[in-house]
Scaffold this motif. Structure first.
Motif, PDB file in Angstrom:
ATOM      1  N   GLU A  41       0.828  -1.211   0.000  1.00  0.00           N
ATOM      2  CA  GLU A  41       0.000   0.000   0.000  1.00  0.00           C
ATOM      3  C   GLU A  41       0.861   1.259   0.000  1.00  0.00           C
ATOM      4  N   LEU A  42       1.945   1.229   0.768  1.00  0.00           N
ATOM      5  CA  LEU A  42       2.830   2.393   0.820  1.00  0.00           C
ATOM      6  C   LEU A  42       3.500   2.633  -0.524  1.00  0.00           C
ATOM      7  N   SER A  43       3.970   1.580  -1.166  1.00  0.00           N
ATOM      8  CA  SER A  43       4.601   1.714  -2.480  1.00  0.00           C
ATOM      9  C   SER A  43       3.606   2.220  -3.518  1.00  0.00           C
ATOM     10  N   GLU A  44       2.367   1.737  -3.457  1.00  0.00           N
ATOM     11  CA  GLU A  44       1.327   2.181  -4.392  1.00  0.00           C
ATOM     12  C   GLU A  44       1.038   3.663  -4.207  1.00  0.00           C
ATOM     13  N   TRP A  45       0.994   4.113  -2.950  1.00  0.00           N
ATOM     14  CA  TRP A  45       0.717   5.531  -2.662  1.00  0.00           C
ATOM     15  C   TRP A  45       1.830   6.421  -3.229  1.00  0.00           C
ATOM     16  N   MET A  46       3.070   5.975  -3.155  1.00  0.00           N
ATOM     17  CA  MET A  46       4.190   6.793  -3.616  1.00  0.00           C
ATOM     18  C   MET A  46       4.265   6.889  -5.140  1.00  0.00           C
ATOM     19  N   LYS A  47       3.532   6.021  -5.862  1.00  0.00           N
ATOM     20  CA  LYS A  47       3.559   6.066  -7.327  1.00  0.00           C
ATOM     21  C   LYS A  47       3.022   7.380  -7.875  1.00  0.00           C
ATOM     22  N   ALA A  48       2.229   8.088  -7.089  1.00  0.00           N
ATOM     23  CA  ALA A  48       1.671   9.364  -7.542  1.00  0.00           C
ATOM     24  C   ALA A  48       2.769  10.392  -7.805  1.00  0.00           C
ATOM     25  N   TYR A  49       3.951  10.183  -7.238  1.00  0.00           N
ATOM     26  CA  TYR A  49       5.028  11.159  -7.371  1.00  0.00           C
ATOM     27  C   TYR A  49       6.109  10.708  -8.356  1.00  0.00           C
ATOM     28  N   HIS A  50       5.838   9.638  -9.089  1.00  0.00           N
ATOM     29  CA  HIS A  50       6.758   9.158 -10.117  1.00  0.00           C
ATOM     30  C   HIS A  50       6.952  10.250 -11.164  1.00  0.00           C
ATOM     31  N   PRO A  51       8.152  10.483 -11.710  1.00  0.00           N
ATOM     32  CA  PRO A  51       9.375   9.678 -11.572  1.00  0.00           C
ATOM     33  C   PRO A  51      10.397  10.273 -10.591  1.00  0.00           C
ATOM     34  N   LEU A  52       9.958  11.067  -9.622  1.00  0.00           N
ATOM     35  CA  LEU A  52      10.902  11.676  -8.691  1.00  0.00           C
ATOM     36  C   LEU A  52      11.678  10.609  -7.910  1.00  0.00           C
ATOM     37  N   PRO A  53      12.968  10.828  -7.670  1.00  0.00           N
ATOM     38  CA  PRO A  53      13.709   9.918  -6.787  1.00  0.00           C
ATOM     39  C   PRO A  53      13.181  10.034  -5.365  1.00  0.00           C
ATOM     40  N   GLU A 103      21.412  11.774  12.428  1.00  0.00           N
ATOM     41  CA  GLU A 103      22.295  11.195  11.428  1.00  0.00           C
ATOM     42  C   GLU A 103      21.505  10.444  10.356  1.00  0.00           C
ATOM     43  N   GLN A 104      20.395   9.818  10.762  1.00  0.00           N
ATOM     44  CA  GLN A 104      19.547   9.113   9.799  1.00  0.00           C
ATOM     45  C   GLN A 104      18.961  10.112   8.795  1.00  0.00           C
ATOM     46  N   GLY A 105      18.479  11.242   9.311  1.00  0.00           N
ATOM     47  CA  GLY A 105      17.961  12.278   8.414  1.00  0.00           C
ATOM     48  C   GLY A 105      19.048  12.863   7.535  1.00  0.00           C
ATOM     49  N   GLU A 106      20.235  13.065   8.123  1.00  0.00           N
ATOM     50  CA  GLU A 106      21.356  13.610   7.355  1.00  0.00           C
ATOM     51  C   GLU A 106      21.747  12.665   6.220  1.00  0.00           C
ATOM     52  N   GLU A 107      21.772  11.364   6.509  1.00  0.00           N
ATOM     53  CA  GLU A 107      22.100  10.381   5.469  1.00  0.00           C
ATOM     54  C   GLU A 107      21.031  10.370   4.375  1.00  0.00           C
ATOM     55  N   ALA A 108      19.767  10.540   4.773  1.00  0.00           N
ATOM     56  CA  ALA A 108      18.686  10.590   3.776  1.00  0.00           C
ATOM     57  C   ALA A 108      18.875  11.775   2.841  1.00  0.00           C
ATOM     58  N   GLY A 109      19.252  12.939   3.408  1.00  0.00           N
ATOM     59  CA  GLY A 109      19.490  14.111   2.572  1.00  0.00           C
ATOM     60  C   GLY A 109      20.653  13.903   1.615  1.00  0.00           C
ATOM     61  N   ARG A 110      21.749  13.325   2.130  1.00  0.00           N
ATOM     62  CA  ARG A 110      22.908  13.068   1.261  1.00  0.00           C
ATOM     63  C   ARG A 110      22.571  12.074   0.152  1.00  0.00           C
ATOM     64  N   ARG A 111      21.832  11.018   0.518  1.00  0.00           N
ATOM     65  CA  ARG A 111      21.511   9.991  -0.471  1.00  0.00           C
ATOM     66  C   ARG A 111      20.630  10.557  -1.584  1.00  0.00           C
ATOM     67  N   LEU A 112      19.657  11.405  -1.219  1.00  0.00           N
ATOM     68  CA  LEU A 112      18.791  11.986  -2.248  1.00  0.00           C
ATOM     69  C   LEU A 112      19.605  12.877  -3.181  1.00  0.00           C
ATOM     70  N   LEU A 113      20.535  13.662  -2.638  1.00  0.00           N
ATOM     71  CA  LEU A 113      21.358  14.519  -3.486  1.00  0.00           C
ATOM     72  C   LEU A 113      22.217  13.687  -4.434  1.00  0.00           C
ATOM     73  N   GLU A 114      22.724  12.547  -3.966  1.00  0.00           N
ATOM     74  CA  GLU A 114      23.485  11.660  -4.848  1.00  0.00           C
ATOM     75  C   GLU A 114      22.616  11.154  -5.987  1.00  0.00           C
ATOM     76  N   MET A 115      21.366  10.816  -5.682  1.00  0.00           N
ATOM     77  CA  MET A 115      20.456  10.319  -6.713  1.00  0.00           C
ATOM     78  C   MET A 115      20.102  11.425  -7.706  1.00  0.00           C
ATOM     79  N   VAL A 116      19.930  12.655  -7.204  1.00  0.00           N
ATOM     80  CA  VAL A 116      19.509  13.764  -8.062  1.00  0.00           C
ATOM     81  C   VAL A 116      20.681  14.321  -8.863  1.00  0.00           C
ATOM     82  N   LEU A 117      21.794  14.590  -8.173  1.00  0.00           N
ATOM     83  CA  LEU A 117      22.906  15.298  -8.809  1.00  0.00           C
ATOM     84  C   LEU A 117      23.864  14.367  -9.536  1.00  0.00           C
ATOM     85  N   GLU A 118      24.005  13.110  -9.048  1.00  0.00           N
ATOM     86  CA  GLU A 118      24.977  12.199  -9.639  1.00  0.00           C
ATOM     87  C   GLU A 118      24.338  11.022 -10.356  1.00  0.00           C
TER      88      GLU A 118
END
Length: 743
Positions: free
Chosen positions: A84-96, A249-264
């Motif tokens: 259900e959670l994965s289905e809900w997030m499909k509305a925001y495809h194709p965002l990382p 640190e968990q939030g900080e890692e989430a921010g770094r990981r998203l930037l890697e997906m977006v920028l790299e």
């Protein structure tokens, strides 16, 4: 201005857990100059019907206007299955997408691995401390975290060659009150116990209470440890050994990981972060000179300031004539810390470690001087913390006093002026209040900014597409830093949203703020609708009079209808919609009237303030529908407790009620308070989350005085509020009374 893309953060609340994660996200994004917009809804698929409409705020997320999404999946999707959670997030495809706290298909997931820290905690107790007889307090049956921690407990017990006694396994269901009961039963049947390992800090706090209540000491007789390092239990005595969850640190890692997906263009992948063992006094004395645990990165600035202070401490500790200068600097530094209530344990632990280190280095001949300076610094820290708590309490009282002004207006301009003062008082310096062009069951497609402060751009009142969040000329507001977006709605009607930076000091109540704004908007709309009805009715009367030449008869009808409409408006304004007793506005008017009357005749006036004990826990456990029903029954019980129609029973706000007792001295007021306690007990409303009993209870403050010239009704309210505070501090479910001298 061209829209600047930001990172969208989806959260359900702004509680300490969410705030720590968001702070880490913001730190990572701001380091790269990337803005963020925080969409605050509620749990998806929640059983709280009144909160469901809040989730419509997520529909305003336009994928074209964002770089990617970070979702606090563990809390937002707590009621959804993985599918259900994965289905809900499909509305925001194709965002990382980056998911925090829960694995999600197609997204990078930032997860916590509790096992290494739990194993380290167990080995610390068994190997380093030498404990051999250990008990375990599990949380909710079937809960993944609780079962994982219990599994490690059992494994280490067996690995270390100890006996696993099933009678030493308790179930506290993550609640302090239940942990207290379980611990009490265990100690009554078995005293051969060295340490208690609890699956969270709240149960550890309940276990400590039970041990202390039986005349035992922690840690001298029994050691107690927890898990999570929850902010609410940082002040447990003795300081609690626990496992710190690295949420920042968990939030900080989430921010770094998203930037890697977006920028790299990095692919989605999962990361695991291990919590950290934090050793404090509850498992045994901390040896002088032992290393303190590494603090969270969220406190990096605090640690830098501490380093300078503790270097000065070391320089002056053995020179008594320089102590006062250091203490003055220490006090001034603490007074400038706007988040001291959240940083308290960092300052406490840091000071403790500094005293130990300096005392060890100085030698026995100077130890007394070092300890004396350390004790004085610790006393200053405790005093300033108490001052901050008192200030926050007074701010809450003043905010409650200001709220009625929002409901006493009948024009939009007056409401907006009142809202401006209220938001400023709440500490909001940068905000934009956006209202929809029409108020419907879903967010309207168009909106306009009606109020703004601290903005980079001039306020643009023009209509814009709602999914743009702000007009084109104000898009720069979304490109700098981080803004929170909270929905404004009542039941099924959406009014708009508030975009803002939360205040940097004290505890911020996002729920309370948005509820007050929403209710004020609803009240004004209903008032205007009634006025429009009355005006239209008058116009119809005039037209019909001219047509039928029956001016007198028709005017009498119109006037009667107008009186009925005004009476309905008056009734609505002075009755609480939930409990059907008087509301806060009615209470204020009645108290002012009684005050003038009693001042004129020099007679005693009494006031009773009641607060439902642990009502938030009741709501969290049973749901808001049950909570509403509980408040209704309590209101009826209070109404039965008063003597006659001259006594006024009103809902003061939330779970607080107030009773005005005219011409009543302290003896009569106490009798009414005792009747209230009796009536509430007779209700027998089950409250499994209460820390003092099995059913709903109330704490009561009773105040009596004879009004004198120069005094105000607020003094009587303040006197009763002090008594209520004393009743809570004394253990709740009791009455505290005070009489102002001169009666």
């Amino acid at each position: 201005m061209k829209a600047v893309k930001s990172v969208a953060v989806l959260t359900d609340y702004l509680y300490p857990y969410q705030n720590s994660l968001i702070a880490g996200i913001q730190h990572a994004l701001e380091h790269h100059g990337v803005p963020s917009t925080i969409f605050v809804g509620r749990n998806l698929k929640t059983s709280n019907v009144g909160a469901l409409r809040a989730n419509d705020i997520y529909d305003l997320l336009d994928p074209e206007r964002h770089l990617g999404i970070i979702v606090l999946a563990a809390s937002v999707g707590v009621h959804l299955s993985d599918a259900e959670l994965s289905e809900w997030m499909k509305a925001y495809h194709p965002l990382p997408v980056v998911s925090i706290g829960r694995k999600m298909e197609g997204a990078s997931s930032i997860l916590l691995d509790n096992r290494p820290a739990m194993r380290e905690l167990m080995k610390h107790l068994i190997v380093q401390r030498g404990y051999r007889h250990l008990a375990f307090m599990r949380g909710l049956p079937g809960n993944h975290d609780s079962e994982e921690r219990e599994r490690v407990f059992r494994q280490v017990i067996l690995e270390q060659g100890l006996v696993l006694d099933e009678s030493m396994i308790m179930t506290g269901r993550y609640a302090s009150s239940l942990a207290f009961q379980e611990m009490t039963r265990l100690l009554q049947r078995a005293r051969e116990l060295d340490a208690v390992v609890c699956a969270n800090d709240e149960m550890a706090e309940g276990a400590i209470q039970a041990i202390t209540a039986l005349g035992l000491r922690v840690p001298q007789d029994i050691a107690v440890v927890g898990f999570d390092d929850s902010e609410e239990f940082k002040h447990v005595v003795p300081p609690l050994t626990t496992v710190r969850q690295p949420f920042f640190e968990q939030g900080e890692e989430a921010g770094r990981r998203l930037l890697e997906m977006v920028l790299e263009g990095a692919a989605a992948q999962d990361s695991f972060i291990s919590p950290q063992l934090v050793v404090r006094e509850s498992c045994g004395s901390v040896q002088m000179g032992s290393a303190l645990p590494q603090q969270s990165e969220v406190f990096r600035g605090v640690l830098e300031i501490q380093q300078d202070l503790f270097e000065q401490f070391e320089q002056v500790a053995t020179c008594p004539d320089k102590h006062q200068a250091f203490l003055t600097l220490w006090k001034d530094t603490l007074l400038r810390r706007v988040h001291l209530d959240q940083e308290f344990f960092v300052w406490r632990d840091g000071l403790s470690g500094c005293v130990q280190r300096v005392g060890l280095a100085s030698g026995p001949e100077h130890l007394a001087e070092v300890l004396k300076l350390g004790f004085a610094a610790q006393s200053i820290l405790a005093s300033i913390l108490q001052m901050l708590h008192s200030r926050n309490h007074l701010l809450g009282i003043n905010s409650t006093k200001m709220a009625p002004e929002l409901f006493a207006v009948d024009r939009h301009d007056d409401l907006f002026r009142a809202l401006q003062g209220y938001l400023e008082h709440m500490g909001l310096r940068h905000y934009m209040l956006v209202l929809y062009e029409s108020y419907e069951s879903t967010p309207a497609p168009y909106a306009h900014v009606t109020l703004a402060a601290g903005t980079l751009c001039h306020m643009d009142v023009g209509v814009f597409s709602t999914r743009e969040l702000l007009p084109e000329s104000m898009q720069e507001e979304l490109s700098c830093g981080s803004l929170v977006m909270s929905p404004l709605f009542v039941n099924e009607v959406h009014y708009g949203y508030l975009l803002y930076e939360p205040p940097s000091w004290g505890r911020f109540d996002e729920e309370g703020l948005c509820h007050t704004l929403s209710q004020a908007l609803q009240q004004l709309e209903q008032t205007l609708a009634l006025r429009s009805y009355a005006e239209n009715l008058e116009l119809q009367v005039q037209v019909r009079t001219r047509e039928l030449k029956a001016e007198v008869a028709e005017r009498m009808k119109a006037e009667q209808a107008l009186r009925e409409a005004n009476a309905e408006l008056q009734r609505f304004a002075f009755l609480d919609g939930l409990t059907q007793i008087y509301n806060r506005a009615a209470f204020n008017e009645h108290l002012q009237s009684q005050w003038v009357n009693h001042l004129r005749h020099n007679r005693a006036l009494s006031l009773i303030l009641c607060d439902v004990d642990f009502f938030k826990k009741y709501n969290d456990h049973y749901g808001h529908l049950k909570g509403d029903e509980c408040l209704k029954r309590l209101a009826q019980a209070l109404a039965r407790s008063v003597r006659n129609r001259g006594d006024t029973v009103a809902r003061y706000g939330g779970e607080e009620f107030v009773i005005i007792l005219p011409e009543t001295d302290e003896t009569g007021a106490l009798l009414v308070a005792e009747r209230i306690q009796h009536e509430v007990q007779q209700l027998q409303i089950l409250h499994e989350r209460s820390e003092i009993g099995a059913s709903i209870t109330v704490s009561i403050g009773v105040a009596t005085l004879v009004p004198q010239a120069g005094m105000s009704p607020e003094e009587l309210i303040h006197l009763a509020d002090q008594c209520l505070y004393q009743a809570k501090q004394a253990g709740r479910a009791r009455i505290m009374q005070q009489v102002m001298t001169g009666i």
